[in-house]
Design a protein around this motif. Structure first.
Motif, PDB file in Angstrom:
ATOM      1  N   VAL A  14       0.867  -1.179   0.000  1.00 20.27           N
ATOM      2  CA  VAL A  14       0.000   0.000   0.000  1.00 20.27           C
ATOM      3  C   VAL A  14       0.900   1.223   0.000  1.00 20.27           C
ATOM      4  O   VAL A  14       1.788   1.348   0.856  1.00 20.27           O
ATOM      5  CB  VAL A  14      -0.926   0.036   1.227  1.00 20.27           C
ATOM      6  N   ALA A  15       0.697   2.098  -0.964  1.00 20.38           N
ATOM      7  CA  ALA A  15       1.469   3.329  -1.043  1.00 20.38           C
ATOM      8  C   ALA A  15       0.533   4.513  -0.885  1.00 20.38           C
ATOM      9  O   ALA A  15      -0.596   4.505  -1.384  1.00 20.38           O
ATOM     10  CB  ALA A  15       2.210   3.415  -2.377  1.00 20.38           C
ATOM     11  N   ALA A  16       1.003   5.530  -0.164  1.00 10.28           N
ATOM     12  CA  ALA A  16       0.201   6.731   0.088  1.00 10.28           C
ATOM     13  C   ALA A  16       1.027   7.963  -0.248  1.00 10.28           C
ATOM     14  O   ALA A  16       2.252   7.899  -0.395  1.00 10.28           O
ATOM     15  CB  ALA A  16      -0.247   6.767   1.541  1.00 10.28           C
TER      16      ALA A  16
ATOM     17  N   VAL B 280       0.532  12.013   3.800  1.00 19.23           N
ATOM     18  CA  VAL B 280      -0.263  11.150   4.674  1.00 19.23           C
ATOM     19  C   VAL B 280       0.616  10.629   5.808  1.00 19.23           C
ATOM     20  O   VAL B 280       1.660  10.019   5.581  1.00 19.23           O
ATOM     21  CB  VAL B 280      -0.858   9.966   3.885  1.00 19.23           C
ATOM     22  N   VAL B 281       0.188  10.884   7.038  1.00 17.19           N
ATOM     23  CA  VAL B 281       0.959  10.489   8.215  1.00 17.19           C
ATOM     24  C   VAL B 281       0.475   9.134   8.717  1.00 17.19           C
ATOM     25  O   VAL B 281      -0.719   8.934   8.932  1.00 17.19           O
ATOM     26  CB  VAL B 281       0.831  11.542   9.333  1.00 17.19           C
ATOM     27  N   TRP B 282       1.414   8.196   8.885  1.00 19.32           N
ATOM     28  CA  TRP B 282       1.090   6.869   9.402  1.00 19.32           C
ATOM     29  C   TRP B 282       1.818   6.638  10.709  1.00 19.32           C
ATOM     30  O   TRP B 282       2.994   6.979  10.836  1.00 19.32           O
ATOM     31  CB  TRP B 282       1.510   5.786   8.409  1.00 19.32           C
TER      32      TRP B 282
ATOM     33  N   SER C  81       3.539   5.939 -12.099  1.00 26.84           N
ATOM     34  CA  SER C  81       3.192   6.176 -10.709  1.00 26.84           C
ATOM     35  C   SER C  81       1.828   6.859 -10.675  1.00 26.84           C
ATOM     36  O   SER C  81       1.718   8.050 -10.971  1.00 26.84           O
ATOM     37  CB  SER C  81       4.234   7.072 -10.026  1.00 26.84           C
ATOM     38  N   PRO C  82       0.734   6.117 -10.351  1.00 29.74           N
ATOM     39  CA  PRO C  82      -0.600   6.728 -10.327  1.00 29.74           C
ATOM     40  C   PRO C  82      -0.749   7.786  -9.231  1.00 29.74           C
ATOM     41  O   PRO C  82      -1.653   8.603  -9.291  1.00 29.74           O
ATOM     42  CB  PRO C  82      -1.531   5.536 -10.050  1.00 29.74           C
ATOM     43  N   LEU C  83       0.145   7.769  -8.234  1.00 31.05           N
ATOM     44  CA  LEU C  83       0.081   8.725  -7.133  1.00 31.05           C
ATOM     45  C   LEU C  83       1.467   9.342  -6.992  1.00 31.05           C
ATOM     46  O   LEU C  83       2.414   8.678  -6.561  1.00 31.05           O
ATOM     47  CB  LEU C  83      -0.333   8.008  -5.847  1.00 31.05           C
ATOM     48  N   GLU C  84       1.590  10.602  -7.354  1.00 30.51           N
ATOM     49  CA  GLU C  84       2.904  11.250  -7.405  1.00 30.51           C
ATOM     50  C   GLU C  84       3.586  11.266  -6.032  1.00 30.51           C
ATOM     51  O   GLU C  84       2.992  11.651  -5.035  1.00 30.51           O
ATOM     52  CB  GLU C  84       2.756  12.685  -7.933  1.00 30.51           C
ATOM     53  N   GLY C  85       4.838  10.819  -6.024  1.00 28.23           N
ATOM     54  CA  GLY C  85       5.613  10.826  -4.789  1.00 28.23           C
ATOM     55  C   GLY C  85       5.181   9.798  -3.769  1.00 28.23           C
ATOM     56  O   GLY C  85       5.550   9.893  -2.593  1.00 28.23           O
ATOM     57  N   ALA C  86       4.390   8.809  -4.188  1.00 33.37           N
ATOM     58  CA  ALA C  86       3.851   7.831  -3.235  1.00 33.37           C
ATOM     59  C   ALA C  86       4.975   7.073  -2.526  1.00 33.37           C
ATOM     60  O   ALA C  86       6.018   6.771  -3.112  1.00 33.37           O
ATOM     61  CB  ALA C  86       2.932   6.853  -3.950  1.00 33.37           C
ATOM     62  N   ARG C  87       4.736   6.755  -1.267  1.00 28.17           N
ATOM     63  CA  ARG C  87       5.692   5.962  -0.489  1.00 28.17           C
ATOM     64  C   ARG C  87       4.945   4.781   0.127  1.00 28.17           C
ATOM     65  O   ARG C  87       3.762   4.878   0.468  1.00 28.17           O
ATOM     66  CB  ARG C  87       6.342   6.803   0.607  1.00 28.17           C
ATOM     67  N   THR C  88       5.647   3.673   0.269  1.00 28.00           N
ATOM     68  CA  THR C  88       5.038   2.468   0.819  1.00 28.00           C
ATOM     69  C   THR C  88       4.790   2.632   2.310  1.00 28.00           C
ATOM     70  O   THR C  88       5.686   2.997   3.067  1.00 28.00           O
ATOM     71  CB  THR C  88       5.935   1.248   0.577  1.00 28.00           C
ATOM     72  N   VAL C  89       3.560   2.358   2.733  1.00 27.10           N
ATOM     73  CA  VAL C  89       3.206   2.460   4.152  1.00 27.10           C
ATOM     74  C   VAL C  89       2.832   1.101   4.743  1.00 27.10           C
ATOM     75  O   VAL C  89       2.873   0.925   5.962  1.00 27.10           O
ATOM     76  CB  VAL C  89       2.048   3.468   4.371  1.00 27.10           C
TER      77      VAL C  89
ATOM     78  N   THR D 161      -9.180   7.254   4.546  1.00 24.88           N
ATOM     79  CA  THR D 161     -10.092   7.675   3.486  1.00 24.88           C
ATOM     80  C   THR D 161      -9.384   8.516   2.427  1.00 24.88           C
ATOM     81  O   THR D 161     -10.040   9.194   1.638  1.00 24.88           O
ATOM     82  CB  THR D 161     -11.267   8.471   4.077  1.00 24.88           C
ATOM     83  N   THR D 162      -8.055   8.482   2.403  1.00 23.84           N
ATOM     84  CA  THR D 162      -7.318   9.197   1.366  1.00 23.84           C
ATOM     85  C   THR D 162      -6.923   8.214   0.265  1.00 23.84           C
ATOM     86  O   THR D 162      -6.837   7.009   0.505  1.00 23.84           O
ATOM     87  CB  THR D 162      -6.053   9.851   1.944  1.00 23.84           C
ATOM     88  N   PRO D 163      -6.678   8.706  -0.945  1.00 21.52           N
ATOM     89  CA  PRO D 163      -6.320   7.809  -2.042  1.00 21.52           C
ATOM     90  C   PRO D 163      -5.030   7.029  -1.748  1.00 21.52           C
ATOM     91  O   PRO D 163      -4.088   7.561  -1.151  1.00 21.52           O
ATOM     92  CB  PRO D 163      -6.121   8.759  -3.224  1.00 21.52           C
ATOM     93  N   VAL D 164      -5.006   5.781  -2.181  1.00 19.01           N
ATOM     94  CA  VAL D 164      -3.832   4.921  -2.020  1.00 19.01           C
ATOM     95  C   VAL D 164      -3.620   4.136  -3.309  1.00 19.01           C
ATOM     96  O   VAL D 164      -4.513   4.037  -4.145  1.00 19.01           O
ATOM     97  CB  VAL D 164      -3.987   3.926  -0.848  1.00 19.01           C
TER      98      VAL D 164
END
Length: 267
Positions: free
Chosen positions: A158-160, A164-166, A208-216, A248-251
């Motif tokens: 899962v990338a956010a 997004v703070v986890w 990358s469908p979500l720019e700058g996404a990082r694995t959470v 509830t944010t895009p992932v």
């Protein structure tokens, strides 16, 4: 939302007469034809030349972009992807992961031999609402019918967005637990080993469908089969688990496996 199919495609030799770009476009057109045949695709918001609105089907979706990497060779690529517009008034517990995947897979199988390695989906979780437990129970019962001895290891990530703070690793553990609850005894969630992780590194070339996404979140799921439908199941279950734990944010959720790839020999 966006769904992308990864793998290696060996086109049928009798279909390779046209250019690679034309062939790719033909496959994507086939996918849309397949969607219409299933009755999944609705031209939400389209208008005639006189300005009349054609249809208003709020529980369906509209194709708004598509593409794929057709550089050829034996390297794993994102062969086909499609983006769908989800109307604001379509508030349903399930996003159209299955229909988008099924139409792309049908089109790819129609034109060649597909070695499927991963499914990646950009999920706008804020567009889903309601209880999907009944549908997920049915999916679990379906996949539980596969032979229990045919274990396949599937990596789920899962990338956010960076913003997004986890609360990791506690938050990741909550999501994995919610995934396991939905899988029941039909699949088992565990932690991937370092060897498994490194084996997957660099194997797929993708957008990358979500720019700058990082694995959470990253976990290993031992399932009884590796098919596009099983990948859809894991992606949907993960999305629902995220919603149930307050996300509830895009992932971007990816289910990937190299099962069967070692036996693949490109022509």
């Amino acid at each position: 939302m966006t769904v992308g199919v990864h793998g290696i495609l060996a086109p049928n030799p009798w279909l390779e007469g046209s250019g690679r770009h034309d062939f790719r476009e033909s496959v994507l057109d086939l996918a849309l034809i397949r969607a219409e045949a299933y009755g999944w695709h609705a031209p939400y918001g389209w208008r005639t030349p006189t300005g009349k609105k054609l249809f208003h089907v709020p529980d369906r979706w509209l194709d708004c972009d598509k593409g794929g990497d057709w550089a050829g060779g034996t390297q794993i690529r994102e062969l086909a992807w499609m983006q769908a517009d989800i109307p604001e008034d379509a508030r349903h517990p399930r996003l159209p992961v299955l229909p988008l995947t099924r139409m792309l897979i049908d089109a790819l199988h129609r034109v060649g031999s597909l070695t499927f390695t991963a499914l990646q989906a950009y999920l706008p979780l804020q567009s889903a609402a309601g209880d999907a437990s009944g549908d997920l129970d049915d999916m679990r019962d379906w996949f539980a019918l596969a032979a229990p001895t045919a274990a396949v290891d599937v990596h789920v990530t899962v990338a956010a967005a960076p913003s997004v703070v986890w609360d990791s690793p506690e938050e990741s553990a909550r999501v994995r637990h919610a995934v396991q609850e939905r899988l029941g005894t039909a699949a088992e969630v565990g932690a991937p080993s370092q060897g498994d992780t490194s084996r997957f590194a660099g194997r797929a070339k993708t957008r990358s469908p979500l720019e700058g996404a990082r694995t959470v979140v990253h976990f290993l799921c031992r399932t009884r089969e590796w098919t596009p439908d099983a990948a859809v199941w894991l992606v949907e279950v993960t999305g629902d688990a995220l919603r149930s734990t307050g996300h509830t944010t895009p992932v971007v959720v990816t289910a990937s496996s190299l099962h069967g790839l070692d036996d693949f020999h490109a022509p």
